[in-house]
Scaffold this active site. Structure first.
Site, PDB file in Angstrom:
ATOM      1  N   PHE A 154       0.876  -1.170   0.000  1.00  0.00           N
ATOM      2  CA  PHE A 154       0.000   0.000   0.000  1.00  0.00           C
ATOM      3  C   PHE A 154       0.908   1.213   0.000  1.00  0.00           C
ATOM      4  CE2 PHE A 154      -3.180  -2.687   2.563  1.00  0.00           C
ATOM      5  CZ  PHE A 154      -3.793  -3.143   1.406  1.00  0.00           C
ATOM      6  N   GLU A 155       0.558   2.202  -0.809  1.00  0.00           N
ATOM      7  CA  GLU A 155       1.478   3.311  -1.055  1.00  0.00           C
ATOM      8  C   GLU A 155       1.910   4.047   0.203  1.00  0.00           C
ATOM      9  OE1 GLU A 155      -1.169   5.158  -3.715  1.00  0.00           O
ATOM     10  OE2 GLU A 155      -2.049   6.463  -2.214  1.00  0.00           O
ATOM     11  N   LEU A 156       1.098   4.009   1.251  1.00  0.00           N
ATOM     12  CA  LEU A 156       1.491   4.806   2.403  1.00  0.00           C
ATOM     13  C   LEU A 156       2.519   4.123   3.285  1.00  0.00           C
ATOM     14  CD1 LEU A 156      -1.410   5.299   4.971  1.00  0.00           C
ATOM     15  CD2 LEU A 156      -1.163   3.326   3.524  1.00  0.00           C
ATOM     16  N   GLY A 196      -0.884   7.975  -4.805  1.00  0.00           N
ATOM     17  CA  GLY A 196       0.304   7.475  -5.503  1.00  0.00           C
ATOM     18  C   GLY A 196      -0.010   6.942  -6.885  1.00  0.00           C
TER      19      GLY A 196
END
Lengths: 254, 75
Positions: free
Chosen positions: A51-53, A131
């Site tokens: 996940f991008e975070l 993202g």
């Protein structure tokens, strides 16, 4: 008598089938989350979900309301940051698949998750990009999942958040980007891209849907081969996982 | 740096306390009309004399205890 399933369930299963064991997959919000966990819990146990975070390979036991909900970070192998995932993982070319939802896409798989309307006049801002641009620009291939409606499959989109094949042909490669979209999965059909022109091409139609329904609900004409097979329907075990384990509260499946 | 307990409320601090879904839902509900938005702001933004008063208006220790993160889950 076949199994009962919803269009969203078929989309999630079709998305899961695109993912292979051992791949590294950058997963966007929404249906891609369900599809990725389904793949991981069935044929692709060694797949890595990002996940991008900053979440790498989580194993959630509760549903989260979004990717910033700690419920979807549970048992992550690594919890780092946006900069780590987008900068040091994605931009180095270590991501096999970007898996994205969106508001609109065009014949070349350019994707809009930013706004609808005319940015010079009336428009509405949506949730993107997050993202999504980085993922679509740098992953080795991108899978797009969205509803099959003429207002979402458009000749020209309001805003290019994430580049697909830009204007077709070799325009993406000339822009210095690797990869590109490999599949567009809707609730009526699955599309690929013709290798030369990079134009969207129909590759299967979901059971019970006609070619006319597919083409009549699009803002452009995709390439249509003479014979188009039917999409493989979900299996009972896949539906059971989605309904009982992955999305029991039907937060993603609507 | 100084710790302000539940300073991120209604959002969460991972491993410390969970987001307050009820407070977020109430905020969304309150913002449907200008009048109810004003009432919400008066109660939770302009009204409290300090952060402790804000927490007391939420329901104090009973409400906040329910948000404490489980040490294993982190939320």
């Amino acid at each position: 008598m076949g199994l009962d399933y919803t269009p969203s369930e078929l989309m999630a299963v079709a998305g899961a089938r695109e993912l292979q064991d051992g791949e590294v997959v950058a997963v966007g919000l929404g249906l891609p989350v369900v599809a990725s966990f389904l793949a991981k819990q069935t044929h692709a146990p060694n797949m890595t979900i990002l996940f991008e975070l900053g979440v790498i390979d989580p194993q959630p036991i509760h549903q989260g309301v979004g990717l910033a909900d700690p419920r979807v970070w549970y048992r992550a192998k690594v919890l780092s940051s946006f900069v780590d995932i987008l900068g040091t993982v994605l931009h180095r070319g270590l991501v096999d698949v970007g898996f994205l939802g969106g508001l609109e896409t065009d014949p070349y798989g350019n994707l809009n998750t930013t706004l609808v309307g005319d940015p010079r006049g009336e428009f509405r801002h949506m949730v993107g990009s997050g993202g999504a641009n980085d993922i679509a620009s740098c992953a080795r291939r991108t899978i797009i999942i969205l509803r099959h409606e003429a207002r979402k499959l458009r000749k020209a989109i309001s805003f290019v958040t994430s580049p697909g094949y830009i204007s077709g042909g070799d325009s993406r490669a000339r822009s210095g980007l690797r990869g590109g979209p490999s599949r567009v999965i809707t609730d009526k059909a699955i599309f690929g891209f013709e290798p030369e022109s990079k134009k969207m091409k129909l590759i299967s139609i979901h059971p019970g849907i006609t070619l006319e329904e597919v083409l009549g609900n699009m803002g452009f004409a995709p390439l249509v081969p003479p014979k188009v097979p039917a999409t493989e329907p979900p299996e009972a075990s896949q539906l059971q996982l989605i309904r009982e384990t992955i999305d029991p509260k039907r937060m993603y499946m609507g | 740096m100084v710790e302000l307990p539940f300073g991120a409320h209604p959002t969460s601090v991972y491993r410390s306390y969970d987001y307050d879904a009820r407070a977020i839902e109430e905020y969304v509900e309150a913002t449907r009309t200008p009048e109810s938005t004003r009432a919400f702001l008066d109660e939770f933004v302009y009204g409290p004399k300090d952060h402790w008063d804000y927490l007391a208006r939420l329901g104090g220790s009973e409400r906040l205890a329910g948000l404490r993160a489980d040490p294993v889950l982190g939320y």
